[in-house]
Design a protein around this motif. Structure first.
Motif, PDB file in Angstrom:
ATOM      1  N   ARG A   2       0.818  -1.213   0.000  1.00 43.80           N
ATOM      2  CA  ARG A   2       0.000   0.000   0.000  1.00 43.80           C
ATOM      3  C   ARG A   2       0.851   1.262   0.000  1.00 43.80           C
ATOM      4  O   ARG A   2       0.363   2.345  -0.341  1.00 43.80           O
ATOM      5  N   HIS A   3       2.139   1.149   0.391  1.00 40.95           N
ATOM      6  CA  HIS A   3       3.012   2.319   0.424  1.00 40.95           C
ATOM      7  C   HIS A   3       4.043   2.291  -0.711  1.00 40.95           C
ATOM      8  O   HIS A   3       5.035   3.020  -0.637  1.00 40.95           O
ATOM      9  N   VAL A   4       3.838   1.490  -1.720  1.00 43.15           N
ATOM     10  CA  VAL A   4       4.787   1.437  -2.824  1.00 43.15           C
ATOM     11  C   VAL A   4       4.806   2.799  -3.516  1.00 43.15           C
ATOM     12  O   VAL A   4       3.780   3.474  -3.641  1.00 43.15           O
ATOM     13  N   PHE A   5       5.990   3.231  -3.939  1.00 44.87           N
ATOM     14  CA  PHE A   5       6.114   4.545  -4.565  1.00 44.87           C
ATOM     15  C   PHE A   5       7.053   4.442  -5.765  1.00 44.87           C
ATOM     16  O   PHE A   5       7.905   3.539  -5.847  1.00 44.87           O
ATOM     17  N   GLY A   6       6.864   5.350  -6.699  1.00 40.54           N
ATOM     18  CA  GLY A   6       7.704   5.418  -7.883  1.00 40.54           C
ATOM     19  C   GLY A   6       8.842   6.404  -7.702  1.00 40.54           C
ATOM     20  O   GLY A   6       8.625   7.555  -7.302  1.00 40.54           O
ATOM     21  N   LYS A   7      10.059   5.959  -7.997  1.00 39.22           N
ATOM     22  CA  LYS A   7      11.248   6.792  -7.850  1.00 39.22           C
ATOM     23  C   LYS A   7      11.888   6.975  -9.220  1.00 39.22           C
ATOM     24  O   LYS A   7      12.562   6.084  -9.716  1.00 39.22           O
ATOM     25  N   PRO A   8      11.692   8.136  -9.875  1.00 39.72           N
ATOM     26  CA  PRO A   8      12.325   8.359 -11.183  1.00 39.72           C
ATOM     27  C   PRO A   8      13.811   8.622 -11.032  1.00 39.72           C
ATOM     28  O   PRO A   8      14.277   9.188 -10.028  1.00 39.72           O
ATOM     29  N   ALA A   9      14.568   8.199 -12.022  1.00 42.33           N
ATOM     30  CA  ALA A   9      16.018   8.411 -12.008  1.00 42.33           C
ATOM     31  C   ALA A   9      16.341   9.856 -12.357  1.00 42.33           C
ATOM     32  O   ALA A   9      15.561  10.562 -13.011  1.00 42.33           O
ATOM     33  N   SER A  10      17.488  10.314 -11.914  1.00 46.21           N
ATOM     34  CA  SER A  10      17.937  11.663 -12.240  1.00 46.21           C
ATOM     35  C   SER A  10      18.339  11.747 -13.709  1.00 46.21           C
ATOM     36  O   SER A  10      18.428  10.734 -14.420  1.00 46.21           O
ATOM     37  N   ARG A  11      18.590  12.958 -14.162  1.00 45.59           N
ATOM     38  CA  ARG A  11      18.960  13.156 -15.565  1.00 45.59           C
ATOM     39  C   ARG A  11      20.277  12.450 -15.890  1.00 45.59           C
ATOM     40  O   ARG A  11      20.463  11.932 -17.000  1.00 45.59           O
ATOM     41  N   ASP A  12      21.207  12.424 -14.929  1.00 45.39           N
ATOM     42  CA  ASP A  12      22.494  11.772 -15.178  1.00 45.39           C
ATOM     43  C   ASP A  12      22.352  10.259 -15.293  1.00 45.39           C
ATOM     44  O   ASP A  12      23.159   9.616 -15.975  1.00 45.39           O
ATOM     45  N   HIS A  13      21.349   9.688 -14.629  1.00 49.00           N
ATOM     46  CA  HIS A  13      21.154   8.252 -14.664  1.00 49.00           C
ATOM     47  C   HIS A  13      20.043   7.852 -15.643  1.00 49.00           C
ATOM     48  O   HIS A  13      19.584   6.710 -15.615  1.00 49.00           O
ATOM     49  N   SER A  14      19.625   8.781 -16.496  1.00 47.30           N
ATOM     50  CA  SER A  14      18.680   8.483 -17.566  1.00 47.30           C
ATOM     51  C   SER A  14      19.418   8.454 -18.899  1.00 47.30           C
ATOM     52  O   SER A  14      20.640   8.623 -18.950  1.00 47.30           O
ATOM     53  N   TYR A  15      18.683   8.270 -19.970  1.00 50.34           N
ATOM     54  CA  TYR A  15      19.257   8.208 -21.319  1.00 50.34           C
ATOM     55  C   TYR A  15      18.764   9.448 -22.062  1.00 50.34           C
ATOM     56  O   TYR A  15      17.611   9.510 -22.510  1.00 50.34           O
ATOM     57  N   ASP A  16      19.648  10.424 -22.166  1.00 49.08           N
ATOM     58  CA  ASP A  16      19.286  11.730 -22.717  1.00 49.08           C
ATOM     59  C   ASP A  16      19.684  11.804 -24.188  1.00 49.08           C
ATOM     60  O   ASP A  16      20.569  11.075 -24.657  1.00 49.08           O
ATOM     61  N   ASN A  17      19.023  12.713 -24.916  1.00 48.42           N
ATOM     62  CA  ASN A  17      19.299  12.978 -26.333  1.00 48.42           C
ATOM     63  C   ASN A  17      19.020  11.743 -27.196  1.00 48.42           C
ATOM     64  O   ASN A  17      19.781  11.423 -28.112  1.00 48.42           O
ATOM     65  N   VAL A  18      17.927  11.065 -26.911  1.00 47.17           N
ATOM     66  CA  VAL A  18      17.514   9.896 -27.701  1.00 47.17           C
ATOM     67  C   VAL A  18      16.410  10.337 -28.660  1.00 47.17           C
ATOM     68  O   VAL A  18      15.341  10.773 -28.212  1.00 47.17           O
ATOM     69  N   PRO A  19      16.627  10.258 -29.978  1.00 47.25           N
ATOM     70  CA  PRO A  19      15.586  10.676 -30.943  1.00 47.25           C
ATOM     71  C   PRO A  19      14.473   9.625 -31.042  1.00 47.25           C
ATOM     72  O   PRO A  19      14.460   8.773 -31.925  1.00 47.25           O
ATOM     73  N   ILE A  20      13.510   9.700 -30.157  1.00 44.77           N
ATOM     74  CA  ILE A  20      12.433   8.709 -30.085  1.00 44.77           C
ATOM     75  C   ILE A  20      11.552   8.815 -31.325  1.00 44.77           C
ATOM     76  O   ILE A  20      11.316   9.905 -31.855  1.00 44.77           O
ATOM     77  N   THR A  21      11.077   7.684 -31.795  1.00 46.74           N
ATOM     78  CA  THR A  21      10.268   7.645 -33.007  1.00 46.74           C
ATOM     79  C   THR A  21       8.997   8.465 -32.860  1.00 46.74           C
ATOM     80  O   THR A  21       8.440   8.609 -31.758  1.00 46.74           O
ATOM     81  N   HIS A  22       8.508   8.987 -33.989  1.00 45.24           N
ATOM     82  CA  HIS A  22       7.259   9.738 -34.029  1.00 45.24           C
ATOM     83  C   HIS A  22       6.101   8.878 -34.521  1.00 45.24           C
ATOM     84  O   HIS A  22       5.047   9.411 -34.865  1.00 45.24           O
ATOM     85  N   SER A  23       6.292   7.590 -34.574  1.00 47.99           N
ATOM     86  CA  SER A  23       5.249   6.690 -35.053  1.00 47.99           C
ATOM     87  C   SER A  23       4.038   6.746 -34.125  1.00 47.99           C
ATOM     88  O   SER A  23       4.170   6.851 -32.896  1.00 47.99           O
ATOM     89  N   VAL A  24       2.853   6.663 -34.727  1.00 49.91           N
ATOM     90  CA  VAL A  24       1.610   6.692 -33.954  1.00 49.91           C
ATOM     91  C   VAL A  24       1.105   5.287 -33.655  1.00 49.91           C
ATOM     92  O   VAL A  24      -0.006   5.131 -33.140  1.00 49.91           O
ATOM     93  N   HIS A  25       1.876   4.277 -33.981  1.00 48.02           N
ATOM     94  CA  HIS A  25       1.462   2.903 -33.710  1.00 48.02           C
ATOM     95  C   HIS A  25       1.408   2.677 -32.207  1.00 48.02           C
ATOM     96  O   HIS A  25       2.298   3.115 -31.464  1.00 48.02           O
ATOM     97  N   ASP A  26       0.380   1.987 -31.745  1.00 42.61           N
ATOM     98  CA  ASP A  26       0.166   1.791 -30.307  1.00 42.61           C
ATOM     99  C   ASP A  26       1.004   0.640 -29.787  1.00 42.61           C
ATOM    100  O   ASP A  26       0.499  -0.413 -29.402  1.00 42.61           O
TER     101      ASP A  26
END
Length: 550
Positions: A13-37
């Motif tokens: 019941r107390h589970v929480f989401g912890k996002p990673a910092s910018r240094d521990h993420s993957y930055d400058n990734v050109p993610i696709t613009h596809s509209v496929h679900d």
């Protein structure tokens, strides 16, 4: 069903989401613009793969899981498709094998080197040719090795055995669904697929927004739902039940529980909100937790499931101001058990060109101690049977392992990706003997290391060219001391030679350090080219101004 009944004293019941910092993420990734679900992302304990936007074909990026920070714009990619890539999935039994499908009507199987993709990978190990229109969905079998399901917009659903001989496979081992007499029923155009735990049943949602339960061996439709009150979009097996996400008759997003043996009436249904984004369900069979993440939303809802009413109990939700386009999920064997991490997402944030890891953590007083109640026996990366055994009618559940760090016998997985690549079993991936070809007696890892060594030697030869001089009058002298022995002064052009690193982690660190130097040289070269172009432009302007004065 063996689920426990839910009480107010739930440990989640107390589970929480912890996002990673910018240094521990993957930055400058050109993610696709596809509209496929689709999720557009797939992860395993060694790598993370993201479909990227590119021109003139389709490509996706494969990064080591620890290669966080800013990604080089010229980072090598897997770019062998001639059309846009629509879906990617890692092989659950081989962390160095990934499948991709594309708008070029093909499915490709790729081998990723242990050290990662160091140059553009254009040649696939297997190419599956059988569809006549774009392939939108692929899914690996959960317990049998080398079995891959593909669904395309030609209203055909195939099951492939990628262990067949040859680099091109034209005929699937099973035809699950296909049109008859040039009639294209909407039930054969799939929106999502989900195998049950042993792979004996297949649940699908189709263009007509109904749920169907199939026998994947014969393609026989066993159950069909009614779409009068619920228009299903995504479906997933949760134990012995089915859960679907979709919309109600009033266009409200809702979740519905079904009995797969009787789809005439839902077991439970709940309306959520009036948003229009597709809801992606994610289920953890070890903790019986359900996660709902909407495409274009910034929040992720957590639920706990039980075998008794009310079946689904809301826990809490993670909120963010950044919307997600898709999500990748890390398998349980890749989680950090020391921090009580029970689930991990990889959120694709297009507005920031960012892939953000999001860890679901259960707070405990002593997080450094292994919590056995949070980590029961879970599915490992070993197949329970071969493809031929499953095709002959055998059903087996997944092979379970323990995530306890001290349990070396039950959990034979090293902690680092490099060690994992060395210790994994490659007996079933050896090259088979073909007439007119040379048989490789060693493992595939030896071949990868040899190719990596040749690439590094070629780079060193290009960086330090050998000067060829006239040595016709030179005679060898055994008493002559090589000049590089005395090359130990601070003014020497090259440093003294050092012994090669003996440990695998030292070699990996040296490799990454060398890659960083190469990236720095590339940036300097690009800056020089920009400066040269600017100077040429200034010279041209000066010439034009001088000619104008006369």
């Amino acid at each position: 069903m063996s689920w426990r009944s839910l009480s107010r004293g739930s440990k989640f019941r107390h589970v929480f989401g912890k996002p990673a910092s910018r240094d521990h993420s993957y930055d400058n990734v050109p993610i696709t613009h596809s509209v496929h679900d689709n999720h557009h992302c797939s992860a395993n304990p060694c790598f993370i793969a993201v479909i990227t936007e590119c021109s003139g074909g389709g490509a996706f990026l494969v990064l080591p899981i620890r290669h966080t920070g800013r990604v080089d714009p010229h980072q090598p990619r897997v770019c062998g498709h001639s059309g846009r890539v629509l879906d990617i999935k890692w092989n659950p039994f081989d962390d160095y094998c990934i499948a991709s499908c594309s708008e070029d009507c093909t499915v490709k199987i790729w081998d990723i080197p242990v050290t990662g993709v160091q140059q553009n990978l254009t040649r696939a190990r297997k190419t599956l040719i059988g569809h006549s229109r774009r392939v939108g969905l692929i899914e690996w079998h959960p317990t049998a090795e080398n079995l891959l399901l593909s669904s395309a917009y030609d209203y055909k659903v195939f099951l492939w055995d990628i262990s067949q001989m040859g680099s091109i496979i034209r005929f699937p081992v099973r035809v699950v669904l296909m049109p008859f007499y040039h009639r294209y029923p909407p039930e054969t155009l799939l929106l999502s697929v989900s195998f049950n735990s042993d792979g004996s049943r297949l649940a699908v949602t189709s263009k007509d927004r109904r749920i169907r339960v199939l026998d994947p061996r014969t393609g026989k439709i066993l159950q069909v739902s009614c779409n009068k009150t619920h228009r299903a979009c995504k479906v997933i097996y949760i134990g012995r039940l089915l859960l679907s996400t979709g919309s109600s008759r009033w266009n409200h997003r809702q979740i519905v529980l079904w009995d797969p043996d009787d789809l005439s009436e839902p077991v439970y249904e709940e309306d959520l909100d009036g948003s229009a984004g597709v809801l992606f369900p994610f289920y953890d069979p070890d903790t019986h937790m359900l996660y709902l993440a909407g495409k274009g939303d910034g929040n992720i809802r957590y639920y706990e499931l039980s075998a008794e009413k009310p079946y689904i109990s809301f826990l809490t939700e993670f909120r963010s101001s950044l919307p997600q386009k898709g999500l990748g999920v890390m398998p349980k064997r890749g989680l950090d058990v020391a921090t009580c991490e029970v689930f991990r997402f990889y959120r694709l944030i297009v507005v920031k060109d960012l892939v953000e890891p999001l860890s679901m953590i259960v707070p405990r007083k002593e997080p450094g101690i292994f919590q056995e109640d949070l980590y029961p026996m879970t599915a490992g990366n070993q197949a329970a049977m071969t493809a031929q055994e499953w095709l002959s009618g055998t059903n087996r559940g997944p092979l379970l392992i323990s995530l306890k760090p001290e349990s070396q016998v039950a959990n034979p997985y090293p902690e680092t990706p490099a060690e994992k690549g060395q210790l994994r079993q490659l007996s079933n991936r050896q090259v088979q003997k073909v007439p007119g070809t040379v048989t490789m007696t060693g493992t595939r890892l030896d071949f990868i290391e040899q190719a990596f060594l040749e690439e590094q030697l070629a780079y060193q030869d290009a960086k330090y060219p050998r000067v060829v001089s006239d040595l016709s009058g030179w005679q060898p002298d055994e008493t002559q001391i090589p000049p590089w022995i005395y090359c130990c002064t601070p003014h020497c052009c090259e440093p003294a030679e050092r012994p090669p690193p003996t440990a695998e982690n030292e070699l990996l660190q040296a490799f990454y350090r060398q890659q960083d130097e190469i990236r720095g040289l590339k940036e300097q070269l690009n800056q020089k080219e920009v400066r040269i172009a600017r100077l040429e432009r200034e010279i041209k302007n000066n010439r034009n101004s001088v000619s104008a004065t006369f």
